[in-house]
Motif scaffolding. Structure first.
Motif, PDB file in Angstrom:
ATOM      1  N   GLY A  34      -9.979   1.149   9.846  1.00 45.13           N
ATOM      2  CA  GLY A  34      -9.251   0.167   9.034  1.00 45.13           C
ATOM      3  C   GLY A  34      -8.041   0.859   8.895  1.00 45.13           C
ATOM      4  O   GLY A  34      -7.545   1.947   9.086  1.00 45.13           O
ATOM      5  N   ALA A  35      -7.308  -0.470   8.146  1.00 49.85           N
ATOM      6  CA  ALA A  35      -5.854   0.102   7.734  1.00 49.85           C
ATOM      7  C   ALA A  35      -5.490  -0.689   6.526  1.00 49.85           C
ATOM      8  O   ALA A  35      -5.976  -1.381   6.101  1.00 49.85           O
ATOM      9  CB  ALA A  35      -4.928  -0.437   8.811  1.00 49.85           C
ATOM     10  N   GLU A  36      -4.704   0.009   5.487  1.00 45.87           N
ATOM     11  CA  GLU A  36      -4.304  -0.589   4.148  1.00 45.87           C
ATOM     12  C   GLU A  36      -3.584  -1.858   4.493  1.00 45.87           C
ATOM     13  O   GLU A  36      -2.805  -1.951   5.251  1.00 45.87           O
ATOM     14  CB  GLU A  36      -3.707   0.286   3.402  1.00 45.87           C
ATOM     15  CG  GLU A  36      -3.811   1.748   3.237  1.00 45.87           C
ATOM     16  CD  GLU A  36      -4.812   1.903   1.828  1.00 45.87           C
ATOM     17  OE1 GLU A  36      -4.736   1.342   1.011  1.00 45.87           O
ATOM     18  OE2 GLU A  36      -5.711   2.856   1.951  1.00 45.87           O
ATOM     19  N   GLY A  37      -4.071  -3.128   3.780  1.00 50.48           N
ATOM     20  CA  GLY A  37      -3.406  -4.396   4.081  1.00 50.48           C
ATOM     21  C   GLY A  37      -3.087  -4.810   2.593  1.00 50.48           C
ATOM     22  O   GLY A  37      -4.171  -4.997   1.724  1.00 50.48           O
ATOM     23  N   GLN A  64      -2.991  -4.899   9.378  1.00 51.74           N
ATOM     24  CA  GLN A  64      -4.324  -4.561   9.229  1.00 51.74           C
ATOM     25  C   GLN A  64      -5.103  -5.476  10.141  1.00 51.74           C
ATOM     26  O   GLN A  64      -6.036  -5.091  10.705  1.00 51.74           O
ATOM     27  CB  GLN A  64      -4.647  -4.927   7.682  1.00 51.74           C
ATOM     28  CG  GLN A  64      -6.157  -4.909   7.219  1.00 51.74           C
ATOM     29  CD  GLN A  64      -6.559  -5.430   5.833  1.00 51.74           C
ATOM     30  OE1 GLN A  64      -6.176  -6.452   5.376  1.00 51.74           O
ATOM     31  NE2 GLN A  64      -7.550  -4.859   5.437  1.00 51.74           N
ATOM     32  N   TRP A  76      -3.875   4.755  12.206  1.00 51.53           N
ATOM     33  CA  TRP A  76      -3.635   4.908  10.749  1.00 51.53           C
ATOM     34  C   TRP A  76      -3.418   6.272  10.550  1.00 51.53           C
ATOM     35  O   TRP A  76      -2.207   6.732  10.575  1.00 51.53           O
ATOM     36  CB  TRP A  76      -4.674   4.351   9.878  1.00 51.53           C
ATOM     37  CG  TRP A  76      -4.289   4.227   8.503  1.00 51.53           C
ATOM     38  CD1 TRP A  76      -4.979   5.158   7.492  1.00 51.53           C
ATOM     39  CD2 TRP A  76      -3.177   3.243   7.935  1.00 51.53           C
ATOM     40  NE1 TRP A  76      -4.112   4.708   6.276  1.00 51.53           N
ATOM     41  CE2 TRP A  76      -3.435   3.654   6.519  1.00 51.53           C
ATOM     42  CE3 TRP A  76      -2.735   2.058   8.266  1.00 51.53           C
ATOM     43  CZ2 TRP A  76      -2.576   3.038   5.412  1.00 51.53           C
ATOM     44  CZ3 TRP A  76      -1.733   1.613   7.540  1.00 51.53           C
ATOM     45  CH2 TRP A  76      -1.569   1.963   6.219  1.00 51.53           C
ATOM     46  N   GLU A  91      -0.425  -7.309   5.660  1.00 49.30           N
ATOM     47  CA  GLU A  91      -1.780  -7.862   6.042  1.00 49.30           C
ATOM     48  C   GLU A  91      -1.699  -8.039   7.819  1.00 49.30           C
ATOM     49  O   GLU A  91      -2.913  -8.003   8.043  1.00 49.30           O
ATOM     50  CB  GLU A  91      -1.809  -9.227   5.452  1.00 49.30           C
ATOM     51  CG  GLU A  91      -2.033  -9.041   3.927  1.00 49.30           C
ATOM     52  CD  GLU A  91      -2.587 -10.343   3.325  1.00 49.30           C
ATOM     53  OE1 GLU A  91      -3.282 -11.229   3.915  1.00 49.30           O
ATOM     54  OE2 GLU A  91      -2.029 -10.837   2.152  1.00 49.30           O
ATOM     55  N   TRP A 139      -7.563  -4.155  13.356  1.00 50.96           N
ATOM     56  CA  TRP A 139      -9.114  -4.534  13.677  1.00 50.96           C
ATOM     57  C   TRP A 139      -9.250  -5.488  14.865  1.00 50.96           C
ATOM     58  O   TRP A 139     -10.087  -5.385  15.704  1.00 50.96           O
ATOM     59  CB  TRP A 139      -9.523  -5.495  12.437  1.00 50.96           C
ATOM     60  CG  TRP A 139     -10.007  -4.599  11.224  1.00 50.96           C
ATOM     61  CD1 TRP A 139     -10.367  -3.247  11.171  1.00 50.96           C
ATOM     62  CD2 TRP A 139     -10.133  -4.767   9.763  1.00 50.96           C
ATOM     63  NE1 TRP A 139     -10.981  -2.721   9.932  1.00 50.96           N
ATOM     64  CE2 TRP A 139     -10.667  -3.746   9.193  1.00 50.96           C
ATOM     65  CE3 TRP A 139      -9.829  -5.859   8.932  1.00 50.96           C
ATOM     66  CZ2 TRP A 139     -11.108  -3.695   7.966  1.00 50.96           C
ATOM     67  CZ3 TRP A 139     -10.129  -6.155   7.672  1.00 50.96           C
ATOM     68  CH2 TRP A 139     -10.606  -4.973   7.079  1.00 50.96           C
ATOM     69  N   LYS A 160      -7.859  -0.820   1.922  1.00 47.98           N
ATOM     70  CA  LYS A 160      -8.260  -1.428   3.350  1.00 47.98           C
ATOM     71  C   LYS A 160      -9.304  -2.563   3.228  1.00 47.98           C
ATOM     72  O   LYS A 160      -9.824  -2.779   4.444  1.00 47.98           O
ATOM     73  CB  LYS A 160      -8.694   0.170   4.074  1.00 47.98           C
ATOM     74  CG  LYS A 160      -7.808   1.101   4.106  1.00 47.98           C
ATOM     75  CD  LYS A 160      -8.301   2.113   5.125  1.00 47.98           C
ATOM     76  CE  LYS A 160      -7.283   3.374   5.129  1.00 47.98           C
ATOM     77  NZ  LYS A 160      -7.484   4.270   3.998  1.00 47.98           N
TER      78      LYS A 160
END
Ligand code: GCB
Length: 604
Positions: free
Chosen positions: A520-523, A540, A485, A537, A544, A583
């Motif tokens: 985490g990553a923005e979804g 994200q 990320w 999405e 994970w 996230k």
């Protein structure tokens, strides 16, 4: 500090409801004697944050005044009565009937004052609270930091040194309480298990040592009673439970403990709490709960909701716990401040393993020396307030003394974290010493926590580039990691490879259990793509997935806390679309994203 309780000997009166409220942007209230009562007020709800309620309070940083009237029952003796705030963010100054009764600095933790002779027996009393939430570098958490550490990533408004909105106000319940003349002032419970016997050790404190004390543990109609002790001679009681039902994630069994105070053979006070018999220890690279290795699966969370802001929202607390169960989590961290006491009572009942954190987020060690000293003092006070509040919860398995304290030279260290940086021995710089004062600061906090409670491991959540010498004194290492990320977004293969090398390096140097405490990553809900695209999405979920796959290959990795449980409001910046950190596995209104369904499959 005991949670307020009503029983045959104790009484409480909760002051929650609609209070009077007024902003004081010019800071004229003190000179204008507003502590005697505020004019031209508007309504506000206690508990709540003031920010979401009116357009002009949304981004308001400054002073707000609160007022309410209350009666004290004539049966209450005022010098055994008190006023307890479960949390006010950030600084509270409190008057009753125009008399200053005290101040408290720092949100998310309770404080109380004796009512003494401040209250009228025969007429109503005026309670006025001045709440101030300035963002300052010498506060915890800090704000308005020159060349702020957070601005490496993003210029944000309001200028917090952390990534969540600085909600303010009287954000948890306010209690009046009355205690009997002779009463318990504290009860400290620790449990251990020796050869199938559960040992429950209770330290009792009373306001008068000319009293006696005994304890009773009961469950399903059975009970065990201690003999009575004279508090003049000793203040500890040990009860033994043969073949106890242990507290665990799958069966969070709670016993009822009641402690009684007697005077001349007559009961004069009692206090009840639910306790779990369990042990926690670190062995090699494992955390053992009741002698068995555990793996933490869960999230960092936030107390954050529409309209109430960071204000206590018990329906949402119940909902969040249910969603944690639904998704198969067994653990969470109270990122980045202590959550409500009610949240922890529920965690005890639901069998969650909680990493309990003080509000020390965004700490930094350059800038004015005096500010560093002030921050250290505040952190030490917060550790003591937190441990005193939460030490009896079986769910609390670890103390976290900070989130991402920023090592000196942060930017330079972070640059080496890019997956493209592939020189030999890429992580050797982590073993180099850093500013000894910063290291001393960290060690002071870890030592404090250990001294106050030697039954639980201590830790902190470490940012990318944290020096190994800061990890030397923790019991369990927590790493917040964003390879894929902030570090090499989209380059997931390289990202996970670099993470793997770093984990092996850190474990090799420390030989301690490791938890990835954030990843985490923005979804953005509804954002989709067939290829790997940031903010979708799918990305994200994939992010994970890669971390979960890697964790299966490392037996020293004993926990994963995905960042974050649900989307939450943060400060305005270009990287935070709609003022939200997205996230979350769930949206801010608690709808599951694709990745939530995926985690549910993996964790169940
Ligand atoms: C972090 C912080 C957390 C942020 C998160 C993010 O490392 O600990 O407070 O919200 O990253 O999403 O950037």
């Amino acid at each position: 500090m005991l949670y307020p309780q009503q029983n045959n000997y104790r009484d409480i009166n909760i002051l929650d409801g609609i209070w009077k409220f007024k902003l004081d942007p010019e800071n004229i209230g003190l000179k204008g004697n507003w502590h005697n009562g505020i004019n031209n007020s508007r309504p506000i709800v206690v508990p709540s944050s003031w920010n979401e309620l009116y357009p002009d309070t949304t981004d308001y940083i400054g002073v707000g005044w609160y007022e309410c009237d209350f009666f004290v029952p004539t049966s209450w003796i005022s010098n055994n009565s008190g006023l307890r705030f479960s949390s006010v963010t950030y600084k509270a100054t409190v008057w009753i009937n125009g008399n200053l009764i005290g101040t408290h600095e720092g949100g998310h933790l309770p404080f109380e004052f004796q009512l003494d002779n401040f209250v009228n027996d025969d007429k109503s009393n005026k309670l006025v609270v001045r709440v101030e939430n300035e963002l300052k570098p010498d506060r915890v958490p800090p704000g308005n930091v020159e060349g702020g550490s957070l601005s490496i990533f993003m210029e944000n408004i309001p200028r917090t040194n952390y990534d969540f909105f600085p909600y303010a106000g009287i954000d948890r319940s306010v209690y009046l309480y009355h205690l009997p003349e002779f009463h318990l002032t504290d009860v400290i419970v620790t449990t251990s298990i020796v050869n199938d016997i559960g040992l429950v050790e209770i330290i009792v404190k009373s306001n008068n040592d000319e009293t006696n004390c005994y304890a009773l543990i009961s469950s399903d109609g059975d009970s065990i009673k201690s003999s009575s002790i004279s508090l003049k001679e000793q203040n500890n009681i040990t009860l033994k439970i043969n073949n106890p039902k242990l507290w665990s994630c799958s069966d969070p069994f709670l016993y009822q403990l009641t402690v009684f105070i007697t005077k001349n053979g007559k009961i004069v006070d009692s206090y009840q709490l639910e306790i779990g018999v369990r042990s926690i220890e670190i062995k090699g690279h494992q955390i053992l709960l009741n002698g068995e290795p555990i793996e933490l699966k869960g999230f960092g969370r936030h107390e954050d909701s529409f309209i109430t802001g960071r204000g206590q929202n018990l329906p949402q607390t119940i909902k969040d716990h249910n969603l944690l169960k639904w998704i198969g989590a067994n653990s969470y961290r109270t990122a980045h401040y202590p959550y409500s006491e009610e949240d922890l009572f529920l965690a005890d009942k639901h069998g969650f393993l909680v990493v309990d954190e003080i509000p020390a987020v965004g700490l930094f060690f350059d800038g004015k020396e005096k500010d560093i000293e002030t921050r250290l003092d505040i952190c030490r006070k917060q550790i003591s307030e937190l441990i005193n509040r939460d030490r009896n919860h079986p769910s609390v398995i670890m103390w976290s003394i900070a989130n991402e304290p920023f090592p000196p030279d942060l930017l330079n260290r972070m640059q080496r974290m890019q997956p493209q940086e592939t020189s030999d021995n890429i992580f050797n710089f982590l073993s180099e010493p850093v500013d000894p004062n910063a290291t001393k600061f960290m060690n002071t906090l870890l030592t404090d926590a250990k001294k106050l409670d030697n039954t639980r491991p201590v830790t902190f959540a470490a940012v990318h580039g944290t020096p190994i010498e800061w990890l030397d004194n923790v019991d369990v290492i927590m790493l917040n990691r964003y390879y894929g990320w902030y570090f090499g977004g989209v380059m997931l293969d390289e990202a996970v490879q670099k993470l793997s090398i770093e984990l092996d390096y850190i474990y090799g140097k420390t030989k301690k259990p490791i938890i990835i405490s954030e990843f985490g990553a923005e979804g953005m809900t509804g954002s989709h793509s067939v290829s790997q695209e940031l903010y979708t999405e799918e990305y994200q979920l994939e992010f994970w997935k890669r971390y979960l796959d890697l964790a299966e290959q490392k037996d020293f990795l004993i926990g994963l806390h995905a960042w974050v449980f649900a989307d939450f409001r943060t400060t305005h910046s270009l990287k935070r679309i709609s003022g939200l950190n997205q996230k979350g596995a769930f949206t801010r209104d608690r709808k599951p994203k694709m990745a939530a369904h995926y985690l549910k499959k993996r964790w169940n």
